[in-house]
Design an enzyme around this catalytic site. Structure first.
Site, short mmCIF file in Angstrom:
data_model
loop_
_atom_site.label_atom_id
_atom_site.label_comp_id
_atom_site.label_asym_id
_atom_site.label_seq_id
_atom_site.Cartn_x
_atom_site.Cartn_y
_atom_site.Cartn_z
N VAL A 50 -14.44 0.47 -1.07
CA VAL A 50 -13.34 -0.26 -0.52
C VAL A 50 -14.37 -0.18 0.82
CG1 VAL A 50 -11.86 1.98 -1.01
CG2 VAL A 50 -13.12 2.48 1.11
N ASN A 98 -7.40 6.56 0.96
CA ASN A 98 -8.36 8.73 0.73
C ASN A 98 -9.64 8.24 0.83
OD1 ASN A 98 -8.47 11.54 0.14
ND2 ASN A 98 -9.80 10.81 -1.08
N TYR A 156 -18.60 9.47 13.29
CA TYR A 156 -16.94 9.99 11.74
C TYR A 156 -15.97 10.11 12.23
CZ TYR A 156 -14.69 12.66 8.48
OH TYR A 156 -13.48 13.44 7.50
#
Length: 293
Positions: A62, A88, A153
């Site tokens: 991705v 996802n 994150y």
């Protein structure tokens, strides 16, 4: 179970963990799935398991925007439409603190966790704008509070959640709904992988988390991939047609408050500050009750 008959979905990070659960739940609900992942062996095994009439595997990193654009185009090519996109795919990202920030790791983390959600949404729009659709983005409980994941994150996942709200506003004119799911502690290999463990050891750590994680949350068990997948399937379905711009916690209640708010054996911060143990607090409570009687 949600009804996804007649819908075609792209799911990234589909070969393991939450994404794999999504494939299983979506197909059981009647959808056809384009499964994207970098784990080619596992992806091809999905095609064998479900059959190419229900699932096509596409190698998809991705962070490679050409690959991400191609997987969105594969849905109408293979199955005639693109109705659902679940952005996802993810990883734990760089574990460094602000003080020790690895700037290259920061860029890699943001590309993987945030930029690809922007891009995946952008590439889905041309295939959805004529008749609408549902875009679902995986965020995290680390988007709402400190202490659940490394800072890079967590900031990326906060961006995913807020992006989903803003995109929902922009894309409402096309009847494209956009929502974010914020998973809690789900027993997947992402925790071990974030520590640099080989895939097999990371999978073993997921099993350990599944067995022991229930102690840290009100629900009394660790989350399963299907817990997140069932929410995604609902958001993908027509039953969620009035829902867009939402941020949905699926976390076993871990974010409801500090442990003492749901675990009567845990001490409150106030009692800790006073140096009073839970046993002493209980003795005081009993003494007060006796004095009132």
């Amino acid at each position: 179970m949600a009804d996804l008959k007649g819908k075609v979905a792209v799911i990234t990070g589909a070969a393991s963990g939450i994404g794999l659960a999504g494939v299983e739940v979506f197909i059981a609900a009647g959808a056809k799935v384009i499964a994207g992942d970098i784990q080619d062996e596992k992806g091809r095994a999905l095609e064998t398991r479900f059959g190419k009439d229900k699932l096509r595997f596409v190698h998809c990193d991705v962070t490679d925007l050409a690959q991400l654009e191609a997987i969105m185009a594969e849905a109408p090519k293979a199955f005639g439409s693109l109705d659902v996109v679940w952005n996802n795919a993810g990883h734990g990202g760089t574990p460094t603190t602000v003080e020790e920030l690895d700037l290259d790791g920061y860029d890699q983390t943001m590309n993987l966790l945030l930029k690809q959600v922007f891009a995946g949404t952008k590439f889905a729009i041309p295939h959805m704008k004529a008749k609408g659709g549902s875009i679902i983005n995986t965020s995290s409980i680390s988007a709402v509070s400190a202490g659940y994941a490394p800072i890079t994150y967590s900031v990326a996942k906060k961006g995913v959640a807020h992006f989903s709200k803003l995109a929902a506003a922009e894309l409402s004119k096309y009847k494209i709904r956009v929502n974010a799911i914020l998973p809690g502690f789900i027993a997947t290999s992402i925790f071990g992988a974030s520590l640099g463990l080989p895939r097999e050891q990371a999978d073993q750590m997921a099993e350990m988390l599944a067995q022991g994680g229930g102690r840290i949350q009100p629900a009394g068990r660790t989350g399963r991939g299907t817990d997140i997948a069932e929410m995604a399937a609902f958001l993908a379905s027509d039953a969620a047609g009035f829902i867009t711009g939402g941020e949905f916690l699926v976390d076993g209640g871990i974010t409801v408050g500090p442990r003492h708010s749901w675990d009567e054996t845990a001490n409150s911060p106030v009692l800790d500050a006073l140096g009073i143990t839970p046993e002493q607090a209980e003795q005081l409570r009993l003494a007060q009750a006796a004095a009132r009687s």
